[in-house]
Write an enzyme that holds these catalytic residues in place. Sequence first.
Site, PDB file in Angstrom:
ATOM      1  N   TYR A 189      49.230   7.538  16.924  1.00 17.89           N
ATOM      2  CA  TYR A 189      50.023   8.245  17.922  1.00 17.89           C
ATOM      3  C   TYR A 189      50.471   9.620  17.457  1.00 17.89           C
ATOM      4  O   TYR A 189      50.756  10.495  18.268  1.00 17.89           O
ATOM      5  CB  TYR A 189      51.244   7.418  18.318  1.00 17.89           C
ATOM      6  CG  TYR A 189      50.935   6.143  19.080  1.00 17.89           C
ATOM      7  CD1 TYR A 189      49.626   5.776  19.374  1.00 17.89           C
ATOM      8  CD2 TYR A 189      51.948   5.306  19.499  1.00 17.89           C
ATOM      9  CE1 TYR A 189      49.350   4.616  20.066  1.00 17.89           C
ATOM     10  CE2 TYR A 189      51.692   4.132  20.202  1.00 17.89           C
ATOM     11  CZ  TYR A 189      50.381   3.790  20.474  1.00 17.89           C
ATOM     12  OH  TYR A 189      50.111   2.637  21.162  1.00 17.89           O
TER      13      TYR A 189
ATOM     14  N   LYS B  89      44.648  -4.559   9.423  1.00 11.90           N
ATOM     15  CA  LYS B  89      43.206  -4.769   9.559  1.00 11.90           C
ATOM     16  C   LYS B  89      42.548  -4.307   8.267  1.00 11.90           C
ATOM     17  O   LYS B  89      41.677  -3.439   8.234  1.00 11.90           O
ATOM     18  CB  LYS B  89      42.675  -3.997  10.778  1.00 11.90           C
ATOM     19  CG  LYS B  89      41.265  -4.412  11.224  1.00 11.90           C
ATOM     20  CD  LYS B  89      41.177  -5.846  11.668  1.00 11.90           C
ATOM     21  CE  LYS B  89      39.769  -6.134  12.199  1.00 11.90           C
ATOM     22  NZ  LYS B  89      39.561  -7.581  12.461  1.00 11.90           N
TER      23      LYS B  89
ATOM     24  N   ASP C 117      43.794  -9.332  14.746  1.00 12.69           N
ATOM     25  CA  ASP C 117      43.181 -10.214  15.739  1.00 12.69           C
ATOM     26  C   ASP C 117      43.674 -11.648  15.574  1.00 12.69           C
ATOM     27  O   ASP C 117      43.943 -12.342  16.561  1.00 12.69           O
ATOM     28  CB  ASP C 117      41.655 -10.139  15.682  1.00 12.69           C
ATOM     29  CG  ASP C 117      41.105 -10.070  14.269  1.00 12.69           C
ATOM     30  OD1 ASP C 117      41.885 -10.118  13.295  1.00 12.69           O
ATOM     31  OD2 ASP C 117      39.863  -9.957  14.116  1.00 12.69           O
TER      32      ASP C 117
ATOM     33  N   ASP D 120      52.731  -1.873  19.060  1.00 11.56           N
ATOM     34  CA  ASP D 120      52.831  -1.607  20.490  1.00 11.56           C
ATOM     35  C   ASP D 120      52.128  -2.711  21.279  1.00 11.56           C
ATOM     36  O   ASP D 120      52.686  -3.306  22.217  1.00 11.56           O
ATOM     37  CB  ASP D 120      52.199  -0.246  20.788  1.00 11.56           C
ATOM     38  CG  ASP D 120      52.451   0.244  22.204  1.00 11.56           C
ATOM     39  OD1 ASP D 120      53.079  -0.494  22.998  1.00 11.56           O
ATOM     40  OD2 ASP D 120      52.025   1.359  22.521  1.00 11.56           O
TER      41      ASP D 120
ATOM     42  N   ASP E 208      53.985  -6.217  23.237  1.00 15.11           N
ATOM     43  CA  ASP E 208      53.800  -6.370  24.685  1.00 15.11           C
ATOM     44  C   ASP E 208      53.140  -7.704  25.006  1.00 15.11           C
ATOM     45  O   ASP E 208      53.500  -8.384  25.977  1.00 15.11           O
ATOM     46  CB  ASP E 208      52.948  -5.222  25.240  1.00 15.11           C
ATOM     47  CG  ASP E 208      53.754  -3.950  25.457  1.00 15.11           C
ATOM     48  OD1 ASP E 208      54.928  -3.913  25.049  1.00 15.11           O
ATOM     49  OD2 ASP E 208      53.217  -2.997  26.038  1.00 15.11           O
TER      50      ASP E 208
END
Length: 369
Positions: free
Chosen positions: A141, A191, A223, A247, A251
């Site tokens: 971001y 990851k 994952d 993020d 959610d």
Amino acid sequence: MRLNIVVLPGDGVGPEVTEQAVSVLREVAGIHGHSFHFSEYQVGGEAIRAGGSPLPASTLDACLKADAVLLGAIGSPEFDHLPSKEKPEAGLLKLRNALGGFANLRPVKSYSALKHSSPLRDEIVDGADILFVRELLGGLYFGEPRGITNANGNSAAFNTMRYSASEIERVARVAFEAAGKRRGKVTSVDKANVLETSQLWRQTVTRIGADYPQIELDHLYVDAAAMHIITNPRRFDVILTENLFGDILSDEAAVISGSLGMLASATVGGAIDLYEPVHGSAPDIAGRGIANPLGAIASAAMMLRHTARLEAEAADIEAAIDSVLEAGYRTRDIARDASSRTISTSEMGELVCGAVAQAADIRYAYHAV
């Protein structure tokens, strides 16, 4: 307690839910004799309409002088045609960067009254209680370089994921400290099998974890974490992760509570703390009085806990939310059966205010005895 609060209602349903959060804060102040001063400024799409900038200088200046900032929501499809740096969301990213908060706290829990609102089975969500600690000022971001190029008619876009060890260390300490006040476990999500940034992330979190021998630390690939949040959310206490993963995963975890409208957040670690519900601006339901204000109200409770250090008052708000839900009251997003008493945004705020007063009365009566 004196508290100078800048309110940024923002876009879509932001003004509606923020109004109810402010009402609850006023109720708390009246009960306990606190002095909360509220000043309202524009941000996001409403600021673009008024003056062309998603974060006017006057808004930023007021926020930097405040004790805390309460934000509603940012974003509107009418500005999708603008370059990235001119969109409403750019104002939010600039605000976060200016305030300096690097750790975003997102609690997600299963409310006993809302178990049937979750698409997950009761036995999966029952008792789930997770705190996401999301790094907020690094990663994709904010990383540079970034952009879109066009050469010989072929467009390409690029973003940079970048983290330093010091950025990882400071947010990791927030997670370990939080776990020490909860159930004593941190799950770090990365990851590391693919990304160099995640390899540094895992190495740094492991090193910092050695300073907290009383805290259990484990690591999951993002994952796998996404799968376990849905299949066995009770395995988690504190989830620590970087900006993009945090993020998405927080959610996703909204299914545990039954609606994204239930989730609050606090951004801490900088000069000024920022509080906002996790949900977006939801322009499709704006102005209809049906938005869920509980995420915004719970964000106000987090403000009292983390900025004002008013733990009892924060607990009163959270107890009031539980009480209203247990009584069967629902906004449309969490009304799942015929027995629900579906009410408007403002009615939900009024009920929480009443329950806050009742919770305070009960606590005072208990201590008097």
